[in-house]
Design an enzyme around this catalytic site. Sequence first.
Site, mmCIF file in Angstrom:
data_model
loop_
_atom_site.group_PDB
_atom_site.id
_atom_site.type_symbol
_atom_site.label_atom_id
_atom_site.label_comp_id
_atom_site.label_asym_id
_atom_site.label_seq_id
_atom_site.Cartn_x
_atom_site.Cartn_y
_atom_site.Cartn_z
ATOM 1 N N SER A 245 38.317 23.322 22.009
ATOM 2 C CA SER A 245 38.117 22.863 23.260
ATOM 3 C C SER A 245 38.992 23.520 24.422
ATOM 4 C CB SER A 245 38.425 21.270 23.241
ATOM 5 O OG SER A 245 39.720 20.981 23.184
ATOM 6 N N LYS A 246 38.570 23.064 25.553
ATOM 7 C CA LYS A 246 39.548 23.688 27.029
ATOM 8 C C LYS A 246 40.877 23.549 26.853
ATOM 9 C CE LYS A 246 37.656 23.873 31.520
ATOM 10 N NZ LYS A 246 36.786 23.296 32.530
#
Length: 463
Positions: A245-246
């Site tokens: 994820s980011k």
Amino acid sequence: MTRKVRTRIAPSPTGFLHLGTARTALYSWAYARHHGGEFVLRIEDTDVARSTQDSVDQIIAAMHWLGLDYDEGPVYQMQRLDRYREAVDQLLREGKAYPCYTTPPELDAMREQQRARGEKTHYDGRWRPEPGKTLPPVPAGVEPVIRFRNPHDGVVTWDDLVKGPISISNREIDDLIIVRADGVPTYNFAVVVDDRDMDITHVFRGDEHVNNTPWQINLFNALGAPLPLFGHVPVILGDDGQKLSKRRGAVSVTAYEEAGYLPEAMLNYLARLGWSHGDEELFSREQLVAWFDGSHLSKSPAQWDPVKLNWVNAHYLKTIDETRLAALVVQQLQRSGIKAQPEQVERACPLFKDRCTTTAELAQWLAMYFADVQPKAEDLAAHVTQAVKPALHTLRDKLAAIEWNKAAIGAAIKEAIAAHGLKMPQLAHAVRVLVCGRAQTPSIDAVLELFRRETVLARLQGF
Ligand code: GLU
């Protein structure tokens, strides 16, 4: 009759092209190409509040960069509302869908009561027509949603291309909302109408959609449409074992482009992440297409491995066409505000590329040829010592007078060392610090040859 293979990628344009979506796009594309079929790009923009054209543009640019060419599209779902309307009307006419006037507060209350009874929350079917059942009176001023009348009995079964056979009892499945009160279809409905209209034969997508597939299969059947085959690809995990994820680093294809990765390396690395062909680690786009037949997709989540990606990228960096490599390095230099001559970059790349993993790293090396360098104070103190300074003067004088080539530069350095009784590293390090701004470089004569003589002379004075 066998259907022509048609695959698609259906990103929602609410951000950049995520690595996970890029990988499913890659599998869908490779599968279509392997079978001489077609690949479609569909933009799932029904989440109007979060969808942007900027995101569509980024997704298309990233697909283009990876070389995932599509035969149709981009098709925008929001331009197909009439088609969804027609399909809903068909289901309503045939009694396979029905309006539901349950309001959100009523739904909350329904779930609350179910929880209180220790039940799994579900829609209780209060607006579902049944033979002999009297429906509640239609309330005034409430726009209904449309629900799919999911079969109560039987089992939904499919042979997943990745996970193998999967079965879900219809008793587990709610009557799904297929059109919201504002008339916009929900994902599960639009996706089925689209896959039917676009004659999609194989759906590769992330396994977060496994739970949607039973609804979709029932909808295909209700619409009388042939079923595609489904392949649900496990998620990509970050190096901490959590979903990529980011928050855990770069997750967009564009970020890797900007960081100096090559499209052939990304394609190779992404394809291998969750799929294998024997022991092959390095393969071309053509090999991927020749080998990718939908088998050997891994059932377990893949782990993102930046070290391996760097290894793959370094491989391609060494092997790609030199003029193309130079153009990419020029672009990277531009990103840091440095204007560089492509010919000069092309001459310099071979000297440095073996020690680099990305074009950005290569650009960091080559920056010294096009922009001033700032030697660190500690490097100056360590290497540009009183003992070496006289030799630097001698070397500068010699370099001013020679023919500017590697052999002559090497000879001048050796003469200066001999004249001052120094060892090669003493003088070479000092020259590196002053001219290149760092104490370690490839062979100094080769490095200097690539500078303009005036630049070297200017940097060798005033210490
Ligand atoms: N828009 C969906 C997504 O991005 C597409 C899923 C599918 O391929 O069916 O997850």
